[in-house]
Design a protein around this motif. Structure first.
Motif, PDB file in Angstrom:
ATOM      1  N   LEU A  20       0.857  -1.036   0.020  1.00  7.61           N
ATOM      2  CA  LEU A  20       0.182   0.066   0.101  1.00  7.61           C
ATOM      3  C   LEU A  20       0.845   1.115  -0.019  1.00  7.61           C
ATOM      4  CD1 LEU A  20      -2.768  -1.012   2.484  1.00  7.61           C
ATOM      5  CD2 LEU A  20      -2.912  -0.895   0.100  1.00  7.61           C
ATOM      6  N   ALA A  21       1.899   1.476   0.939  1.00  2.58           N
ATOM      7  CA  ALA A  21       2.916   2.311   0.597  1.00  2.58           C
ATOM      8  C   ALA A  21       3.536   2.653  -0.543  1.00  2.58           C
ATOM      9  CB  ALA A  21       3.946   2.221   1.691  1.00  2.58           C
ATOM     10  N   ASP A  22       3.751   1.506  -1.205  1.00  2.00           N
ATOM     11  CA  ASP A  22       4.402   1.463  -2.619  1.00  2.00           C
ATOM     12  C   ASP A  22       3.376   2.182  -3.616  1.00  2.00           C
ATOM     13  OD1 ASP A  22       6.819   0.455  -1.800  1.00  2.00           O
ATOM     14  OD2 ASP A  22       6.394  -1.401  -2.490  1.00  2.00           O
ATOM     15  N   ILE A  23       2.066   1.794  -3.604  1.00  2.00           N
ATOM     16  CA  ILE A  23       0.841   2.467  -4.329  1.00  2.00           C
ATOM     17  C   ILE A  23       1.157   3.884  -4.115  1.00  2.00           C
ATOM     18  CG2 ILE A  23      -1.449   2.375  -4.648  1.00  2.00           C
ATOM     19  CD1 ILE A  23      -1.569  -0.548  -4.172  1.00  2.00           C
ATOM     20  N   LEU A  24       1.090   4.327  -2.826  1.00  3.21           N
ATOM     21  CA  LEU A  24       0.965   5.882  -2.532  1.00  3.21           C
ATOM     22  C   LEU A  24       2.219   6.566  -3.216  1.00  3.21           C
ATOM     23  CD1 LEU A  24       0.305   6.210   1.477  1.00  3.21           C
ATOM     24  CD2 LEU A  24      -1.128   6.526  -0.589  1.00  3.21           C
ATOM     25  N   LYS A  25       3.157   5.924  -3.140  1.00  2.17           N
ATOM     26  CA  LYS A  25       4.290   6.532  -3.882  1.00  2.17           C
ATOM     27  C   LYS A  25       4.260   6.612  -5.363  1.00  2.17           C
ATOM     28  CE  LYS A  25       8.028   5.347  -0.616  1.00  2.17           C
ATOM     29  NZ  LYS A  25       9.102   4.476  -0.379  1.00  2.17           N
ATOM     30  N   GLU A  26       3.654   5.382  -6.178  1.00  2.00           N
ATOM     31  CA  GLU A  26       3.578   5.448  -7.361  1.00  2.00           C
ATOM     32  C   GLU A  26       2.526   6.473  -8.050  1.00  2.00           C
ATOM     33  OE1 GLU A  26       3.199   1.447  -8.375  1.00  2.00           O
ATOM     34  OE2 GLU A  26       4.922   0.625  -7.186  1.00  2.00           O
ATOM     35  N   THR A  27       1.588   6.625  -7.346  1.00  2.00           N
ATOM     36  CA  THR A  27       0.519   7.261  -7.633  1.00  2.00           C
ATOM     37  C   THR A  27       0.352   8.535  -7.285  1.00  2.00           C
ATOM     38  OG1 THR A  27      -0.986   6.558  -5.991  1.00  2.00           O
ATOM     39  CG2 THR A  27      -1.082   5.045  -7.870  1.00  2.00           C
ATOM     40  N   GLU A  28       1.083   9.144  -6.366  1.00  5.91           N
ATOM     41  CA  GLU A  28       1.243  10.368  -5.920  1.00  5.91           C
ATOM     42  C   GLU A  28      -0.080  10.687  -4.857  1.00  5.91           C
ATOM     43  OE1 GLU A  28       3.698  12.910  -6.225  1.00  5.91           O
ATOM     44  OE2 GLU A  28       4.741  11.253  -7.273  1.00  5.91           O
ATOM     45  N   LEU A  29      -0.662   9.480  -4.499  1.00  4.73           N
ATOM     46  CA  LEU A  29      -2.041   9.827  -3.673  1.00  4.73           C
ATOM     47  C   LEU A  29      -1.181  10.095  -2.099  1.00  4.73           C
ATOM     48  CD1 LEU A  29      -3.894   6.561  -4.629  1.00  4.73           C
ATOM     49  CD2 LEU A  29      -4.659   9.262  -5.214  1.00  4.73           C
ATOM     50  N   THR A  30      -2.271  10.579  -1.306  1.00  7.92           N
ATOM     51  CA  THR A  30      -1.900  11.202  -0.146  1.00  7.92           C
ATOM     52  C   THR A  30      -2.159  10.115   0.994  1.00  7.92           C
ATOM     53  OG1 THR A  30      -3.935  12.476   0.305  1.00  7.92           O
ATOM     54  CG2 THR A  30      -1.651  13.466  -0.529  1.00  7.92           C
ATOM     55  N   GLU A  31      -3.327   9.419   0.657  1.00  8.34           N
ATOM     56  CA  GLU A  31      -3.782   8.228   1.506  1.00  8.34           C
ATOM     57  C   GLU A  31      -4.360   7.154   0.801  1.00  8.34           C
ATOM     58  OE1 GLU A  31      -8.042   8.659   4.049  1.00  8.34           O
ATOM     59  OE2 GLU A  31      -6.350  10.372   4.388  1.00  8.34           O
ATOM     60  N   ILE A  32      -4.603   5.777   1.425  1.00 16.14           N
ATOM     61  CA  ILE A  32      -5.465   4.715   0.617  1.00 16.14           C
ATOM     62  C   ILE A  32      -5.703   3.825   1.940  1.00 16.14           C
ATOM     63  CG2 ILE A  32      -3.274   3.376   0.600  1.00 16.14           C
ATOM     64  CD1 ILE A  32      -4.445   2.209  -2.090  1.00 16.14           C
ATOM     65  N   GLU A  33      -7.087   3.503   1.804  1.00 15.00           N
ATOM     66  CA  GLU A  33      -7.596   2.637   2.911  1.00 15.00           C
ATOM     67  C   GLU A  33      -8.113   1.369   2.059  1.00 15.00           C
ATOM     68  OE1 GLU A  33     -11.457   2.862   5.521  1.00 15.00           O
ATOM     69  OE2 GLU A  33     -10.420   4.771   5.283  1.00 15.00           O
ATOM     70  N   VAL A  34      -7.708   0.225   2.649  1.00 16.69           N
ATOM     71  CA  VAL A  34      -8.232  -1.190   2.357  1.00 16.69           C
ATOM     72  C   VAL A  34      -9.016  -1.776   3.453  1.00 16.69           C
ATOM     73  CG1 VAL A  34      -7.436  -3.576   1.658  1.00 16.69           C
ATOM     74  CG2 VAL A  34      -6.336  -1.500   0.824  1.00 16.69           C
ATOM     75  N   GLU A  35     -10.127  -2.420   3.088  1.00 14.92           N
ATOM     76  CA  GLU A  35     -10.861  -3.092   4.028  1.00 14.92           C
ATOM     77  C   GLU A  35     -11.391  -4.606   3.593  1.00 14.92           C
ATOM     78  OE1 GLU A  35     -15.390  -2.477   6.045  1.00 14.92           O
ATOM     79  OE2 GLU A  35     -14.506  -0.698   4.990  1.00 14.92           O
ATOM     80  N   GLN A  36     -10.969  -5.650   4.465  1.00 21.10           N
ATOM     81  CA  GLN A  36     -10.921  -6.879   4.243  1.00 21.10           C
ATOM     82  C   GLN A  36     -11.792  -7.705   5.636  1.00 21.10           C
ATOM     83  OE1 GLN A  36      -6.825  -8.515   3.716  1.00 21.10           O
ATOM     84  NE2 GLN A  36      -6.918  -8.006   1.610  1.00 21.10           N
ATOM     85  N   GLY A  37     -12.959  -7.968   5.385  1.00 16.29           N
ATOM     86  CA  GLY A  37     -13.812  -8.474   6.571  1.00 16.29           C
ATOM     87  C   GLY A  37     -13.801  -7.440   7.523  1.00 16.29           C
ATOM     88  N   ASP A  38     -13.263  -7.693   8.878  1.00 17.11           N
ATOM     89  CA  ASP A  38     -13.322  -6.612   9.820  1.00 17.11           C
ATOM     90  C   ASP A  38     -12.218  -5.943   9.947  1.00 17.11           C
ATOM     91  OD1 ASP A  38     -15.890  -7.885  10.729  1.00 17.11           O
ATOM     92  OD2 ASP A  38     -15.064  -9.251  12.177  1.00 17.11           O
ATOM     93  N   LEU A  39     -11.182  -6.366   9.155  1.00 18.09           N
ATOM     94  CA  LEU A  39      -9.768  -5.724   9.034  1.00 18.09           C
ATOM     95  C   LEU A  39      -9.832  -4.468   8.318  1.00 18.09           C
ATOM     96  CD1 LEU A  39      -6.928  -5.290  10.119  1.00 18.09           C
ATOM     97  CD2 LEU A  39      -6.468  -6.961   8.166  1.00 18.09           C
ATOM     98  N   LYS A  40      -9.441  -3.251   8.747  1.00 16.13           N
ATOM     99  CA  LYS A  40      -9.457  -2.059   7.989  1.00 16.13           C
ATOM    100  C   LYS A  40      -8.172  -1.398   8.008  1.00 16.13           C
ATOM    101  CE  LYS A  40     -13.118   1.134   7.911  1.00 16.13           C
ATOM    102  NZ  LYS A  40     -13.938   2.197   8.231  1.00 16.13           N
TER     103      LYS A  40
END
Length: 163
Positions: A20-40
């Motif tokens: 996820l941190a690599d995706i932030l660097k590559e896309t110039e985004l400032t934040e990203i959130e992923v949800e899998q079941g009860d885990l966010k």
């Protein structure tokens, strides 16, 4: 039994966080959130552009003044023009380097006398290795282009004047 408790007690996957941190660097985004079941999981980075904007203009002002004085005749007219038209000019929204064309050798986005529409790209400002198109806030005819190609610009500096 120990192996089944370890994943349940520590559901965070370090590989996922790194990805996820690599995706932030590559896309110039400032934040990203992923949800899998009860885990966010939310990964965010803090931009320091505000600190750069407040700090960079002071050091840039002194070096820019010296070449203006050294070139004098070539730069005197453009340097005087922004003061008289600063109120009506399209101003730089950031500190960076202004480019008048999309790539070296390509035609400029605008020329003096061009009629531009609202939203049309006037030039690009590179800031923190990101190319930021500067759109026209209104329709008009280009009367003056106050910056040259690859020129450093400061926040609020006049860039283009419409008739």
């Amino acid at each position: 039994m120990t192996t089944s408790k370890t994943p349940a007690s520590d559901p965070i996957d370090p590989k996922l966080i790194r990805k996820l941190a690599d995706i932030l660097k590559e896309t110039e985004l400032t934040e990203i959130e992923v949800e899998q079941g009860d885990l966010k999981i939310r990964v965010a980075r803090q931009l320091t552009a505000a600190a750069s904007v407040s700090y960079v203009p002071a050091p840039v002002a002194a070096p820019v003044a010296a070449p203006v004085a050294a070139v004098s005749a070539a730069e005197a007219a453009p340097a005087a023009a922004p003061a008289s038209v600063a109120a009506d000019a399209i101003k730089s929204p950031m500190v960076g380097t202004a480019y008048l064309s999309p790539q070296p050798g390509a035609a400029a986005f605008i020329k003096i006398g061009d009629r531009v529409k609202q939203g049309q790209t006037l030039l690009i400002i590179e800031a923190m290795k990101t190319m930021n198109p500067i759109p026209s806030p209104r329709e008009g005819v280009v009367a003056q282009i106050l910056v040259s190609d690859a020129q450093p610009v400061e926040f609020g500096e006049p860039l283009v004047v419409f008739e």
